[in-house]
Design an enzyme around this catalytic site. Structure first.
Site, short mmCIF file in Angstrom:
data_model
loop_
_atom_site.label_atom_id
_atom_site.label_comp_id
_atom_site.label_asym_id
_atom_site.label_seq_id
_atom_site.Cartn_x
_atom_site.Cartn_y
_atom_site.Cartn_z
N TYR A 139 14.96 31.43 2.73
CA TYR A 139 13.81 32.24 3.13
C TYR A 139 13.83 32.54 4.62
CZ TYR A 139 11.57 31.04 -1.33
OH TYR A 139 11.28 30.90 -2.65
N LYS B 139 0.83 -1.21 0.00
CA LYS B 139 0.00 0.00 0.00
C LYS B 139 0.87 1.26 0.00
CE LYS B 139 -0.45 0.05 5.03
NZ LYS B 139 -1.25 -0.43 6.15
#
Ligand SMILES: *Cc1c(COP(=O)(O)O)cnc(C)c1O
Length: 403
Positions: free
Chosen positions: A295, A46
């Protein structure tokens, strides 16, 4: 660093994953050795095979395991298609997730097993019945596993009034063939004493007896419960088959599981991580003392530095919480992440790790020389678990199978 010839095929703006076939095969053998030989070995594919890449992992594991578990029927259909195209014997495939009635019909046709976990399924009966009519005598009953909620509070029938709740299933056994009874553990990874798991097992046993009695079948039902952690540390929970996810990829479910495994199995099995995550730098430059990086100006160089710009960011699943915290490996050395993780970039300190080269390969997960950086390291920096780190690695990135 090995042969880097293939790198020219990779876009400069992308990182890539290397999936080790040898590590997979080794991890399968760990489970074959740890688990009694009559117990079937299932692997869980999965979440894009825990981020490792569904198709490459399927191709590697198909020949090695007894069963394959997926969440979505779409993945199960992909498995049948792959088998057909490559002339392979069909493996047993079990869809763990919730499916629609139409998907149930397709699963029956393709001999894909499903999980029945609630009374919604009553509505599927007429639709299955209808599809049976269309197929004449060739209808094959849908093989189903009854999911019991023994204490996770997720999918499955709870024990109260169980007899009544599953009554509808006894009236359509020509449409739905009950193959097994299953449950899922809730906190085996989080503890070293397994009181809660034992309570859950007692409930599954009780449910199993109720179901067996109710259906009075002339064949035996399968019973299954164990995911990676329980397969390793609670031998009694292995029952007829195990459903191994994270550890098939060479990762420990938790530190607690690792500690318990050593005690229960006497020797600690050596799991080998299957995945490495790498990228090539886009540029290397000198940054003078006092400059800010990234940033928010969260990092300021306190001396002259050489920095490498790497094409990986939170878009690719590299967590922003690693900003100013973690490191990558370059030329066998740890290189700190400078400033914030950006959408498509990180900047690392390669002052010690590089000479005059203009381009380097950085390892985000994996090893380089004597150093390694693990999914667990990233998980710790990002305040999460290794499951989330690997599963969130972008499906857009290239997965390269290596020996
Ligand atoms: C995910 C899952 C597993 C595998 O769990 P791991 O801890 O990754 O081994 C097994 N069974 C069910 C029902 C699951 O959802």
């Amino acid at each position: 660093m090995g042969d880097l010839a293939f790198i020219s095929e990779f876009p400069e703006q992308a990182s890539w994953l290397e999936i080790s076939q040898a590590a997979f095969v080794h991890n399968v053998s760990v489970f074959r050795n740890a688990v009694e030989s009559q117990i079937l070995l299932g692997c869980v594919l999965k979440g894009n095979a825990y981020g490792h890449g569904f198709m490459p992992c399927l191709e590697i594991l198909h020949g090695y395991v007894d069963l394959i578990f997926v969440i979505s029927p779409v993945d199960a259909f992909k498995i049948r298609k792959y088998e057909k195209e490559n002339d392979l014997t069909q493996k047993r495939v079990i869809v763990l997730g919730v499916i629609t009635a139409e998907e149930a019909v397709r699963c029956a046709r393709k001999v894909i097993e499903v999980v029945v976990g609630d009374e919604e399924w009553k509505q599927y009966i007429p639709i299955l019945k209808q599809s049976e009519k269309g197929t004449g005598n060739s209808y094959r009953p849908l093989k189903a596993h009854i999911h019991i909620d023994t204490g996770l509070g997720r999918e499955g029938f709870t024990l109260d009034n169980l007899t009544k709740k599953i009554d509808f299933l006894t009236k359509c056994t020509e449409l739905i063939h009950i193959q097994g009874v299953m449950s899922h553990f809730s906190n085996t990874e989080d503890v070293t004493e397994q009181e809660y798991a034992f309570e859950q097992m007692a409930k599954l046993n009780e449910a199993f007896d109720i179901i067996e009695k109710k259906f009075s079948l002339n064949y035996s039902l399968e019973k299954h419960f164990a995911q990676s952690a329980a397969s390793l540390v609670i031998p009694r929970s292995r029952y007829d088959l195990v459903r191994v996810g994270i550890s098939m990829y060479g990762l420990w479910p938790s530190i607690e599981t690792k500690l318990s495994a050593k005690v229960v199995l006497n020797v600690l099995p050596k799991l080998m991580p299957v995945l490495s995550w790498k990228c090539k730098s886009q540029s290397i430059k000198t940054v003078i003392s006092g400059s800010y990086i990234g940033y928010g100006c969260t990092f300021r160089a306190d001396r002259d530095l050489r920095t490498a710009l790497l094409p990986v960011g939170y878009y690719d699943g590299y967590p922003r919480l690693i900003s100013n915290k973690g490191y990558v490996l370059v030329n066998g050395l740890r290189c700190k992440i400078l400033g914030r993780v950006m959408m498509n970039h990180i900047i690392v300190d390669v002052t010690e790790a590089t000479g005059d080269e203009t381009s380097v390969v950085a390892t985000l997960i994996g090893s380089d020389g004597k150093e390694s950086v693990s999914a667990e390291n990233l998980a710790e920096w990002a305040q999460t678990i290794n499951y989330e780190i690997v599963t969130r690695i972008g499906s857009h990135l290239k997965r390269l199978v290596i020996d």
